[in-house]
Design a protein around this motif. Structure first.
Motif, PDB file in Angstrom:
ATOM      1  N   HIS A   9      -0.044   3.910  -5.162  1.00 14.92           N
ATOM      2  CA  HIS A   9      -0.951   4.543  -5.800  1.00 14.92           C
ATOM      3  C   HIS A   9      -2.336   3.786  -6.032  1.00 14.92           C
ATOM      4  CE1 HIS A   9      -3.976   6.969  -6.345  1.00 14.92           C
ATOM      5  NE2 HIS A   9      -4.018   7.841  -5.431  1.00 14.92           N
ATOM      6  N   GLU A  10      -3.400   3.389  -5.823  1.00 13.54           N
ATOM      7  CA  GLU A  10      -4.057   2.773  -6.410  1.00 13.54           C
ATOM      8  C   GLU A  10      -4.344   2.907  -8.330  1.00 13.54           C
ATOM      9  OE1 GLU A  10      -7.919   3.754  -5.200  1.00 13.54           O
ATOM     10  OE2 GLU A  10      -8.090   6.352  -5.616  1.00 13.54           O
ATOM     11  N   ARG A  65       2.233  -2.253 -11.310  1.00 11.86           N
ATOM     12  CA  ARG A  65       2.287  -3.647  -9.654  1.00 11.86           C
ATOM     13  C   ARG A  65       1.942  -5.169 -10.257  1.00 11.86           C
ATOM     14  NH1 ARG A  65      -0.533   0.531  -6.550  1.00 11.86           N
ATOM     15  NH2 ARG A  65      -1.979  -0.878  -7.347  1.00 11.86           N
ATOM     16  N   GLU A  69      -4.427  -6.004  -3.116  1.00 10.06           N
ATOM     17  CA  GLU A  69      -4.105  -6.151  -4.994  1.00 10.06           C
ATOM     18  C   GLU A  69      -3.081  -6.709  -4.497  1.00 10.06           C
ATOM     19  OE1 GLU A  69      -2.717  -3.093  -7.391  1.00 10.06           O
ATOM     20  OE2 GLU A  69      -5.108  -2.820  -7.670  1.00 10.06           O
ATOM     21  N   HIS A 102       0.719  -1.021  -0.181  1.00  4.29           N
ATOM     22  CA  HIS A 102      -0.064  -0.029   0.018  1.00  4.29           C
ATOM     23  C   HIS A 102       1.065   1.264   0.126  1.00  4.29           C
ATOM     24  CE1 HIS A 102      -3.972   1.445   0.631  1.00  4.29           C
ATOM     25  NE2 HIS A 102      -3.584   2.585   1.640  1.00  4.29           N
ATOM     26  N   THR A 125      -2.104  -0.151 -10.565  1.00  8.89           N
ATOM     27  CA  THR A 125      -2.040  -1.148 -10.409  1.00  8.89           C
ATOM     28  C   THR A 125      -1.358  -2.256 -11.544  1.00  8.89           C
ATOM     29  OG1 THR A 125      -4.301  -0.057  -9.883  1.00  8.89           O
ATOM     30  CG2 THR A 125      -3.778  -3.448 -10.337  1.00  8.89           C
ATOM     31  N   GLN A 145      -4.665  -1.568  -1.521  1.00 10.39           N
ATOM     32  CA  GLN A 145      -3.243  -1.785  -2.558  1.00 10.39           C
ATOM     33  C   GLN A 145      -2.431  -3.476  -1.701  1.00 10.39           C
ATOM     34  OE1 GLN A 145      -4.365   1.887  -2.225  1.00 10.39           O
ATOM     35  NE2 GLN A 145      -5.423   0.258  -3.660  1.00 10.39           N
TER      36      GLN A 145
END
Length: 675
Positions: A234-235, A241, A267, A185, A238, A264
């Motif tokens: 940060h979201e 990542r 995720e 996150h 995505t 996150q």
């Protein structure tokens, strides 16, 4: 297949070189005189054209004695299609292909289309209805064959059928460093942990104190190398990542001891599980008074991870990026996991690498931050990455020094590609540059044909929406410093929840904002969004004339917040700018290491490290960023007051000119209210 000279074509068909040049110019092909070479992709097309034109023209001259060249060619072209009442074309219909099919010159077809109210250039597409109507005018029937998707999908694959698969000799396989990706996150300490291990200060140099790019570095522990990949938390990032997880051998899931698992974090864990790589949980911020490691262990269990403390097989290492607690234990666990994986690669084979990030840099051109996964990449190697080819001109190691080669698990910045590849593309070494170029041209032509198909449909949709009264879209053009950032922004904008209004990204690219971007924005009624980029000189003047709005950002969540406010019809956040100083550039200094530094005189107020700064040239804004550092003589200082000279270094900007003005300001943000 090789290029053909104008003189060779003239000799083959028994005509003068000047006649060949006239035919090329009539087809819209620019030439440099009799010594020019016909482009490789046009050789077959021109051979077919000249065989049908000059041979028929010569036969007509023998039968009729002499006749006007243009009349003979027109009659010959008409006779060539008179015996066949059907014309077969594939979608999309390009004007040039249509002209060849009906036996007319492109300028004649363009003129006839204009008479029908259709305006199209030689390389543009026309609607099937217009092409059918034009063919009927010529006494022909158009048969439209739909293009098969597989025709263009195959060349775009990273692995081509004509490539020879390299078979590794078991004796050549050598141990390689593990590739470790830090996931988690935002603000849980992924980069800070690596900073402490490497003894660097990466987060201090990031806008807003958060990582917004994916990067790689190498450390050495107990004589063994480890390659780190850092990903943003940060979201919006995505895809970054996911890309980091797919390029890794071991995933380090960083969790703050005071927060536990966050959105996150979950995720990132999903990405690591999908990549099927070993996972190590680093419980960070154990130095905080409210740190609770048991809370993290409970969250691990709730998300399918059983720690060794609770009888499972997942290591949960307690660390602190601030004090350095537990870092040795974390590194030892990484080495243990890598030994169990028995990671090996063949440094003698042609290199294969993955693109972590790509950008367009001033003075270097297209550059790509790559991670070599197998083989050894050397200077001068012919390479292909996506649809771009080239030769390795230079490689820059993580410390900024040039590298002659890069072995397995080594990150480098590569210079030499013909364009900016997509992040996540696979880079391969070919035997010759010609082989790489041929595959590149095949992929680019296939991608162009697919984009023409999509463009034809999307243009029809756009025009139909323009005619509809309920059209309500926010059109954006996104320009970013690197591919991954633009990819993250476009993805985040596409996922914004809204039923009555939506974001339509007209174009996304890398590099500075140019006049072409402004003209595209004016034509599509779009707003230009710049992320960590500058505005080229003269572009602001054109933007004002074309009534195009340009917005520059350095932090992604500020960008998304502004777009969400626009979508929801709310006022933009109230921003109170407080000018704290102004400096004038007197002289530019080039250092042996690092970017340029400008020598300045503070004419007003003061200049402070960390404050926001705008650079104006001839009263035009060309950069918006932050003050990275200040120097007075040989000392680093926090601020410099009016009347004093100093050296200023800005964040991600070095294109200074003397007499440029640096405006230093602070921004106070307050949420706008509709009440």
């Amino acid at each position: 297949m090789k290029k053909v000279k104008i003189k060779e074509l003239a000799q083959k068909y028994g005509v003068s070189p000047a006649e060949i040049l006239r035919e090329l110019e009539s087809e819209g092909i620019e030439t440099d005189g009799l010594s020019c070479m016909v482009p490789l992709e046009l050789v077959d097309l021109l051979k077919e054209h000249f065989e049908g034109v000059f041979k028929n023209k010569a036969a007509d001259k023998e039968a009729a004695g002499q006749s006007d060249d243009s009349e003979t060619e027109t009659a010959t072209a008409s006779d060539s299609v008179a015996g066949d009442s059907e014309v077969h074309l594939k979608s999309p219909i390009i004007v040039k292909a249509l002209a060849e099919a009906v036996g007319k010159k492109p300028n004649i077809v363009i003129s006839d289309l204009m008479g029908m109210g259709v305006i199209a250039a030689i390389n543009q597409t026309v609607a099937p209805e217009a092409a059918t109507k034009l063919c009927q005018k010529y006494g022909l029937t158009l048969v439209l064959d739909k293009r098969e998707k597989s025709v263009h999908a195959e060349p775009l694959k990273e692995q081509t059928q004509d490539e020879d698969e390299f078979v590794d000799n078991p004796d050549d396989l050598k141990p390689r460093p593990p590739v470790v990706t830090f996931l988690g996150h935002v603000d849980h300490g992924k980069t800070s942990l690596q900073d402490k291990i490497r003894d660097t200060r990466v987060t201090a140099g990031e806008a807003g104190g958060i990582t917004q790019h994916i990067g790689a570095s190498t450390v050495s522990y107990k004589g063994k190398k480890i390659t780190f990949i850092d990903t943003p938390g940060h979201e919006a990032f995505t895809q970054m990542r996911a890309r980091g997880a797919n390029a890794t051998d071991i995933a380090i899931l960083v969790v703050a001891a005071d927060d536990g698992f966050m959105p996150q974090t979950v995720e990132a864990l999903t990405h690591a599980k999908a990549a099927k790589v070993p996972i190590i949980v680093a419980i960070n911020k154990m130095d905080l008074p409210d740190a609770n490691a048991d809370k993290v262990l409970l969250h691990m269990q709730q998300n399918g991870l059983m720690s060794e403390d609770w009888g499972g097989d997942i290591a949960a290492v307690r660390v602190s990026a601030l004090t350095g607690m537990g870092l040795d234990s974390l590194l030892e666990r990484i080495l243990l996991e890598s030994e169990m994986l028995e990671l090996r690669a063949n440094p003698k084979r042609p290199a294969e690498a993955i693109v972590l990030e790509a950008q367009l840099e001033q003075g270097l051109g297209p550059t790509a931050n790559i991670l070599v996964q197998n083989g050894t990449l050397k200077m001068g190697d012919p390479i292909l990455c996506g649809e771009y080819y080239g030769k390795v001109k230079s490689m820059i190691a993580e410390d900024g020094k040039p590298a002659k080669s890069a072995g397995p698990s080594t990150p480098v910045k590569l210079v030499g590609l013909s364009g900016v590849p997509e992040a996540g593309s696979i880079l391969k070494v070919y035997k010759t540059e010609r082989d790489a170029r041929l595959v590149s041209e095949d992929r680019m032509s296939s991608k162009r044909a697919l984009s023409l198909e999509k463009a034809g449909v999307s243009l029809d949709d756009i025009f139909s929406q323009m005619d509809a009264a309920q059209r309500n879209n926010l059109h954006l053009i996104v320009k970013s410093d690197v591919r991954g950032s633009g990819e993250a922004i476009v993805d985040a904008l596409g996922r914004l929840p809204s039923e009555k209004i939506k974001v339509d990204v007209v174009m996304s690219g890398v590099g500075a904002i140019t006049e072409n971007d402004v003209m595209l924005a004016a034509a599509s009624h779009a707003i230009i969004i710049g992320f960590h980029v500058r505005v080229n000189p003269g572009v602001n003047t054109l933007a004002k004339r074309e009534n195009v709005e340009i917005r520059l950002y350095t932090i992604i969540y500020e960008l998304l917040e502004d777009i969400i406010d626009a979508l929801e019809g709310r006022l933009a956040p109230d921003k109170r700018e407080k000018e704290i100083g102004m400096a004038r550039i007197l002289k530019i200094f080039s250092l042996s290491k690092g970017p340029k530094v400008c020598g300045c005189m503070v004419d007003k107020g003061l200049v402070r490290v960390g404050a926001k700064a705008r650079v104006f040239r001839d009263k035009e804004l060309i950069f918006n960023g932050e003050v990275r550092s200040l120097r007075r003589f040989q000392d680093d200082v926090k601020e410099v007051k009016v009347g004093l000279e100093c050296g200023i270094r800005l964040d991600n900007f070095a294109d200074f000119n003397e007499d440029d003005i640096i405006q230093v300001y602070e921004v106070e943000l307050s949420k706008a209210s509709l009440t």
